[in-house]
Each structure stands twice: as C-alpha cells, then as structure tokens.
Design an enzyme around this catalytic site. Structure first.
Site, short mmCIF file in Angstrom:
data_model
loop_
_atom_site.label_atom_id
_atom_site.label_comp_id
_atom_site.label_asym_id
_atom_site.label_seq_id
_atom_site.Cartn_x
_atom_site.Cartn_y
_atom_site.Cartn_z
N HIS A 7 0.85 -1.06 0.06
CA HIS A 7 0.09 0.00 0.06
C HIS A 7 1.00 1.16 -0.06
O HIS A 7 1.97 1.04 0.38
CB HIS A 7 -0.66 0.02 1.26
CG HIS A 7 -1.87 1.01 1.29
ND1 HIS A 7 -1.64 2.27 1.68
CD2 HIS A 7 -3.23 0.81 1.25
CE1 HIS A 7 -2.75 3.19 1.80
NE2 HIS A 7 -3.66 2.07 1.54
N GLN A 46 -4.23 -5.30 6.80
CA GLN A 46 -5.37 -6.57 6.21
C GLN A 46 -4.93 -7.80 6.90
O GLN A 46 -5.64 -8.54 6.43
CB GLN A 46 -5.14 -6.25 4.67
CG GLN A 46 -5.30 -5.07 4.02
CD GLN A 46 -6.70 -4.49 4.06
OE1 GLN A 46 -7.51 -5.15 4.43
NE2 GLN A 46 -6.97 -3.30 3.77
N CYS A 62 -4.65 2.68 -3.49
CA CYS A 62 -3.59 3.24 -3.10
C CYS A 62 -2.51 2.10 -3.13
O CYS A 62 -1.57 2.15 -2.26
CB CYS A 62 -3.89 3.49 -1.41
SG CYS A 62 -5.07 4.60 -1.00
#
Lengths: 151, 423
Positions: free
Chosen positions: B140, B220, B381
């Site tokens: 990210h 995540q 992103c």
C-alpha cells in the site's frame, strides 16, 4: 433502473464504445494532458485553431464510459466554435453536471451535452465528466502542463 | 503457515463452522439493516473500512456519557476511570497480539501513522547514506511513501522485491536483496489490492538470519486471522482499529521493547515527557514516549471493544468462515465470462480484485451501487501493483465476517447487469 439508464443513456454508451474524434492531430496544434489520479484516467486533447475558431479537435486516452463519452461529445460540440463560445459551453456544462438540469436554463443550448444531466446525482462521477473539458481549456490557454482533477 | 490450516487442524472445526450463525452476527451491526437505492445494502468494501458492531458504538458512547476525562493526568474519579479503562484496552491489544509486555503497544492514529513513526524515529536514527530499506511490490502507498521520504532525506535506497503474475512474492528475489546495508525489511501481512498473504515467517527468518529487523503492515492481516507477534518474531507490527470493526482514527504500533527503548521520540508534547525545563527534557518511559498529546481515548475504548468482539467470536472460526466465503466467491466470480481476477495467490485473505470485459471499474462501481452493492474501484492506494499488472484500476470486493453467500450471489447478479448495461 431509471436513474441508471439516465446516467448511462444509449448516447453515452454509444460514444463510450465508439468515441468520435478519437485520434491525434499533428502539425501546429495546441495540446494538453488531463489526469485523474483517483482512477488513473488519462486524456490528451488536441486542438487546431483557425482564425479564432476551433477548426479541429480530438482526443486520445483511456477512461470510464462517462469520461470517454464526455470527451467524444465535447469534440463534436466545440468544433467550429469560437473560443468564447467554447468557454460558454464549458460553463453551461459545468453547471449541468454539478447542479443538475433544473439549476440551469442552458439545457437547450447545450444540445447533446444534456445527456450528462444526471451526472449531478453521482457526485463521485462529476470529475469523470469534466476532466476532458478542463484539459481542453488548458490546451486552449496554451498551457502544455498536465491538468489534474486533484489540484 | 499455521494460521492457514488452523481451522482444519482442529477436530471440532466442522462443528465450529456449523455453529457460525452469520445472521446473528449481522444483527450486531446496526448499519447493515439499511437499504441503498431501495435495495438491501450489500457491503463489500471491508478492506477500506469495516462496519462497527453495537458493542463498539456502546463503548464509545459509554466513555463520553460516563467516564469522559483526560488520561494520565487528574487525581479525580473520572480521570482515574478513564486512565484505568485506557490502560486496560492497551492490555487487550497486548493479549490480542500476544505481545510480551503492554509497554510494547503504542497507540497511534492508524497503520499509516505507525509506519511513519518507525520511519521517522527508527529510520532516521539508523539510516545513513548508501543504506537500504527493502519493501515489496505489493505494498500500500502507506508502506512505500514514508520510506521514500526517509531514503530521500538520508541518501538511502529503496529496494523492491518483485511479485509474480499471481501476485506472490518472489522469495529468491528477497534473498538477493538482503545485505549488510539493509536496515529494515517492510512487508504487508496481506495485500490490500490483491489479497495475497505474504510468507511473513519466511521473510522474517531470512531477514533475521542477516540481523535485519522486519516491520509488518498488518492492516489487512489482523482482521482476518490470529496474529502472534512473538511466534512470528516480527520486530514491528502495525494495524488499524477501523479495519477490524473498531472506530477510525486509532491504531496500534507494536514494537519489541528493546527497539522502542532505543528509538528517539516521534513527536514532542504532553504525556511523552517525564520532566521539562528549558535546558533539558527527560522523556517518559514506554509506551508514553511515543504518545505525545491527548490521545483518541474514546477511540481506544472502541478498539478494546472491537478486539473483545472479535476474540469473543473466536478468530479461528472467523478465519474458517471467511475462508469458505472467499473460495465460494472466487468460484462464483470465475464463472462470469470476461471476468479476470487480479491476484490469484495460493494463500489469500478477504480480497477479490478483478477486471471485467474492458468495462471501466468506475462504471462497474456505479452500476453495482445502484443495486445497493458497495465495492471499491480504483488503484486501492497501490499504484505500483496496478502498473505491475498493466491496468489502471480494478474493482475490489472485500469480505468481512458478516458477509454471506447470498451477498456474493447478489454481486454476481449485479455484475451480470453491468455487462448488460455496457453490452
């Protein structure tokens, strides 16, 4: 799906699948690049001026159905117009997609551009419709830099 | 990776799965009851943020209605209650991550701030010109840009481990990039754009073999399976409350105490000092050294409640349920002609990124939204990931413990409608 079929009217889907004036113009042209960093859409606009009028206008790039159709219909709308007329179209179009048809009386003069009236119901999509117009203005102003939706 | 097979290694796993009552779970989330465009809300944007159960909302309201006060300050009753609850939440985080000591748990705004903290504190202290930071190609932006800023300042180099066409890390490429100039290895536990579960144990093993510490971006990861920082032996672990059913604006940096002790403060202000004169300031002990200013106390209460919620449901059951749902969704989406999944790693969690027939993701997102289905469209992103696959954007459906197979069916039906709209 009434709002949706209004957003993606047949004209819009048609122009997104078979964009008009989707080409490069070579020679003495004004050009500018537009970029929407939120979705990665890029558009390059080429304008050929003759005696203060838009003699030819075209675009290249990749984007969503709304941005591609907006670019395609824009090229048809501004061809043959003076710079002032093109600017007036942009102003009217901007009103249309940000405030909706009811907020402007320009609907009639906008012609085919009126198919984008329901974009105003989808705030996240307004930039898709206006990116190419900002890019056109940048090209007309002779600014060769990149136009971003996020400046 | 033990967490992958965990659900299946328990003899009682079938019972546990059968006992998973997703409707009862859904009833805990008031927001899910609504309709969007006259259709039942199908919320599949959980990698962006998850919805919050009533228990989390109650904890926040309770703080403001009963205990609202600043922490670590007052001698009065409210402040004592607030401080006690705040530190109790810190200990919940410690237990959640199985950290050794609650001093290793630093409250920050989120994963992004946690990574910036490490970059600006550990990174600025440790890096010199010519040094290197290793990251992976599936990070990210929040695990790329802080390191770029640091490298630019220090004249250091960012070294990127590539991924293959499935979205899996090329581990032999990691090995090639490890050398004495590397000061830190940073990797996502799970990719937000592709769903790949990185082989973090192996990353840590290889890095530690050369004495290099490892930071894991767990934004995540933590929501989907049990994370044990001591078993992993990672040096830093970061996650955000709002992706694990807690509030926005609060997150956690775990760091091994020896590393945190040696690091300079990140921000100066109140709470992070033990004494201040104009000549000399003595910094507070861990973790307060890194918690300048009044923290998001209500957010911490919400985070504590969210972790209670998740551990109460049992993480092995959540993992098992979500794994079944991901497989179901993968099969269902794969049957749609013209749909191509982006990110087909063998080990995945929570994420289905895809492109469809050349239809732009924004158009897909708008048509799905009109059917009440919330997905994310764009580059997530993770622009370098999009570049790697040669696409500007994807549509991403991401799963949480309250999603159902019926919702996956609704997504598939919605995508069929998308295809009709642009046929």
């Amino acid at each position: 799906m009434s709002i949706l079929s209004d957003l993606y009217q047949e004209v819009v889907v048609d122009h997104s699948r078979r964009p008009r004036n989707f080409r490069k113009i070579s020679g003495r042209v004004r050009t500018a690049q537009g970029y929407n960093p939120l979705c990665g859409d890029r558009v390059q606009v080429y304008v050929k001026l003759d005696d203060g009028r838009v003699a030819d206008v075209s675009f290249e790039g990749a984007g969503c159905a709304i941005s591609t159709a907006s670019a395609s219909i824009m090229t048809e709308a501004v061809k043959g117009k003076t710079l002032a007329e093109a600017q007036a179209l942009f102003d009217g179009f901007h009103e249309l997609v940000t405030r909706g048809e009811d907020a402007t009386s320009n609907g009639a003069s906008l012609g085919k551009l009126a198919v984008f009236s329901n974009v105003s119901h989808y705030p996240a999509r307004v930039k898709c419709a206006t990116l190419v117009w900002h890019t056109l203005r940048s090209a007309l102003e002779g600014d060769e830099g990149m136009v971003s939706t996020e400046q | 990776m033990s967490h992958i097979g965990a659900a299946f290694s328990h003899p009682g796993s079938t019972v546990a799965e059968a006992a998973w009552d997703v409707q009862a779970v859904r009833a805990d989330f008031p927001i899910l009851k609504q309709k969007v465009h006259d259709q039942p809300l199908v919320y599949l944007d959980n990698a962006a943020t998850t919805q919050k159960p009533e228990a989390v909302l109650d904890a926040i309201v309770h703080f403001y209605t009963a205990d609202c006060s600043n922490v670590h300050r007052g001698v009065h009753q409210l402040s004592e209650r607030a401080t006690e609850a705040y530190e109790r939440a810190r200990d919940k985080v410690r237990r959640f991550l199985n950290a050794k000591d609650s001093r290793e748990i630093v409250f920050v705004r989120g994963t992004t701030e946690a990574i910036n903290l490490v970059a600006q504190s550990f990174g600025r202290q440790q890096l010199s010109a010519g040094d290197e930071i290793v990251i992976t190609a599936l990070e990210h932006h929040s695990n790329i840009v802080p390191w770029q800023i640091l490298c630019e300042e220090k004249g250091a180099r960012l070294s990127v481990v590539p991924i293959d066409d499935r979205g899996e890390l090329l581990m032999d490429e990691l090995e090639k990039r490890l050398n004495p100039r590397v000061k830190l290895v940073c990797a996502a536990h799970v990719s937000n754009a592709l769903g790949t579960i990185n082989p973090v144990r192996e990353i840590i093993r290889q890095s530690h073999a050369q004495g290099i510490p490892v930071l894991l971006d767990g934004a995540q990861g933590a929501p989907h399976f049990r994370v044990d920082v001591r078993e992993l032996d990672c040096d830093f672990y970061a996650f955000s409350a709002h992706k694990i059913y807690g509030p926005t604006g609060i997150g956690v940096l775990y760091g091994k105490s020896a590393l945190l002790e040696a690091m300079p403060p990140y921000q100066g202000g109140g709470d992070m000092i033990s004494s201040v004169t104009f000549e000399k300031t003595l910094y507070n002990t861990l973790p307060y050294k890194f918690e300048a200013g009044t923290p998001d106390i209500a957010g911490v209460m919400g985070l504590g409640a969210a972790l209670d919620y998740v551990t109460g449901l049992r993480q092995d059951r959540i993992e098992s349920y979500e794994r079944g749902l991901l497989l179901y969704a993968t099969d269902a989406l794969s049957e749609i002609p013209g749909l191509r999944l982006i990110g087909t790693a063998r080990e995945k969690a929570g994420v289905l990124s895809f492109v469809l027939n050349g239809i732009h993701p924004h158009d897909i997102g708008t048509v799905l939204d009109y059917q009440g289905i919330a997905v994310r469209t764009g580059h997530h992103c993770a622009q370098p990931v999009m570049d790697r696959f040669g696409i500007p954007a994807t549509t991403r459906a991401s799963l949480a413990l309250y999603n159902t197979r019926e919702e996956i069916d609704a997504l598939v039906a919605g995508l069929v409608k998308v295809k009709e709209t642009f046929a």
